[in-house]
Write a protein that holds these residues in place. Structure first.
Motif, PDB file in Angstrom:
ATOM      1  N   PHE A  13      37.326  43.731  40.334  1.00  0.00           N
ATOM      2  CA  PHE A  13      36.903  43.962  41.474  1.00  0.00           C
ATOM      3  C   PHE A  13      35.938  44.244  41.564  1.00  0.00           C
ATOM      4  CE2 PHE A  13      38.361  48.342  39.769  1.00  0.00           C
ATOM      5  CZ  PHE A  13      37.773  49.346  40.166  1.00  0.00           C
ATOM      6  N   SER A  14      35.129  43.992  42.617  1.00  0.00           N
ATOM      7  CA  SER A  14      33.330  44.114  42.627  1.00  0.00           C
ATOM      8  C   SER A  14      33.125  45.560  43.545  1.00  0.00           C
ATOM      9  CB  SER A  14      32.936  42.459  42.894  1.00  0.00           C
ATOM     10  OG  SER A  14      33.541  41.777  43.695  1.00  0.00           O
ATOM     11  N   ASP A  18      38.351  44.371  47.389  1.00  0.00           N
ATOM     12  CA  ASP A  18      39.280  43.868  46.512  1.00  0.00           C
ATOM     13  C   ASP A  18      40.174  45.264  45.536  1.00  0.00           C
ATOM     14  OD1 ASP A  18      37.845  41.445  46.604  1.00  0.00           O
ATOM     15  OD2 ASP A  18      36.347  41.770  44.945  1.00  0.00           O
ATOM     16  N   PHE A  19      39.523  46.494  45.700  1.00  0.00           N
ATOM     17  CA  PHE A  19      39.470  47.181  45.138  1.00  0.00           C
ATOM     18  C   PHE A  19      41.147  47.785  45.457  1.00  0.00           C
ATOM     19  CE2 PHE A  19      39.323  52.481  44.057  1.00  0.00           C
ATOM     20  CZ  PHE A  19      39.980  51.509  42.852  1.00  0.00           C
ATOM     21  N   GLU A  20      40.716  48.152  47.109  1.00  0.00           N
ATOM     22  CA  GLU A  20      42.107  48.092  48.063  1.00  0.00           C
ATOM     23  C   GLU A  20      43.273  47.151  47.811  1.00  0.00           C
ATOM     24  OE1 GLU A  20      41.459  48.246  52.709  1.00  0.00           O
ATOM     25  OE2 GLU A  20      39.609  49.285  52.165  1.00  0.00           O
ATOM     26  N   GLU A  21      43.554  45.993  47.411  1.00  0.00           N
ATOM     27  CA  GLU A  21      44.266  45.137  47.122  1.00  0.00           C
ATOM     28  C   GLU A  21      44.817  45.099  46.411  1.00  0.00           C
ATOM     29  OE1 GLU A  21      44.722  41.602  48.924  1.00  0.00           O
ATOM     30  OE2 GLU A  21      44.035  43.175  50.827  1.00  0.00           O
ATOM     31  N   ILE A  22      43.917  45.358  44.858  1.00  0.00           N
ATOM     32  CA  ILE A  22      44.627  46.287  44.053  1.00  0.00           C
ATOM     33  C   ILE A  22      45.922  47.106  44.182  1.00  0.00           C
ATOM     34  CG2 ILE A  22      44.750  47.497  41.281  1.00  0.00           C
ATOM     35  CD1 ILE A  22      41.922  45.321  41.348  1.00  0.00           C
ATOM     36  N   ILE A  23      45.287  48.508  44.790  1.00  0.00           N
ATOM     37  CA  ILE A  23      45.824  49.497  44.817  1.00  0.00           C
ATOM     38  C   ILE A  23      47.214  49.373  45.486  1.00  0.00           C
ATOM     39  CG2 ILE A  23      46.400  51.985  46.435  1.00  0.00           C
ATOM     40  CD1 ILE A  23      44.443  51.870  43.310  1.00  0.00           C
ATOM     41  N   ILE A  24      47.236  48.628  46.567  1.00  0.00           N
ATOM     42  CA  ILE A  24      48.079  48.156  47.740  1.00  0.00           C
ATOM     43  C   ILE A  24      49.386  47.131  47.213  1.00  0.00           C
ATOM     44  CG2 ILE A  24      48.969  46.657  49.964  1.00  0.00           C
ATOM     45  CD1 ILE A  24      46.358  48.135  50.970  1.00  0.00           C
TER      46      ILE A  24
END
Length: 148
Positions: A13-14, A18-24
């Motif tokens: 993630f950059s 992108d980080f939110e997508e990983i968490i969700i």
């Protein structure tokens, strides 16, 4: 609430989105059901403030409103003020928050979940890829109103 240490280096993630997508979308917070939850936390102000996710502990002991951030953001000018504001809104608008979070798409509205949200106040969580080491001295203050 129990804390989880995760090594984020295995994820690509950059930016915060992108980080939110990983968490969700990824099952990285193993003890929680994670929902995309950009629901308003206020009705009295002229802008819309919201957190990023709703976290429901899988054994239904806790529910939490989560703010997802990346360490590249300014802790002093962005993250910390936002957490304080969200915490204040959680105290001021608990009925609105309960109502809005019960309407989240794909939420399993079981009696257990409804009772959890209806009869318990949420925690506030900061989900961050890396806690800035130069702010370690304020971690006890932060933990007094927020889980990191």
């Amino acid at each position: 609430m129990e804390r989880s240490k995760i090594t984020w280096s295995s994820f690509d993630f950059s930016n915060e989105t992108d980080f939110e997508e990983i968490i969700i979308k990824k099952d990285v917070l193993k003890n929680y059901f994670v929902y995309d939850a950009k629901k308003t936390l206020n009705i009295f102000r002229k802008y819309n403030r919201y957190a990023d996710v709703l976290l429901i502990q899988k054994n239904f002991k806790y529910w939490s409103i989560g703010e997802i951030e990346i360490s590249k953001h300014s802790f002093k000018n962005h993250i910390f003020p936002q957490l304080i504001e969200i915490h204040t809104l959680m105290e001021e608008n608990i009925d609105l928050i309960r109502k809005n979070y019960m309407e989240i798409k794909d939420l399993d509205n079981s009696k257990e979940l409804e009772d959890l949200i209806k009869f318990n106040k949420p925690f506030l969580n900061l989900i961050i890829d890396k806690f800035p080491s130069n702010y370690n001295n304020i971690l006890p203050l932060l933990n007094s109103f927020c889980n990191v």
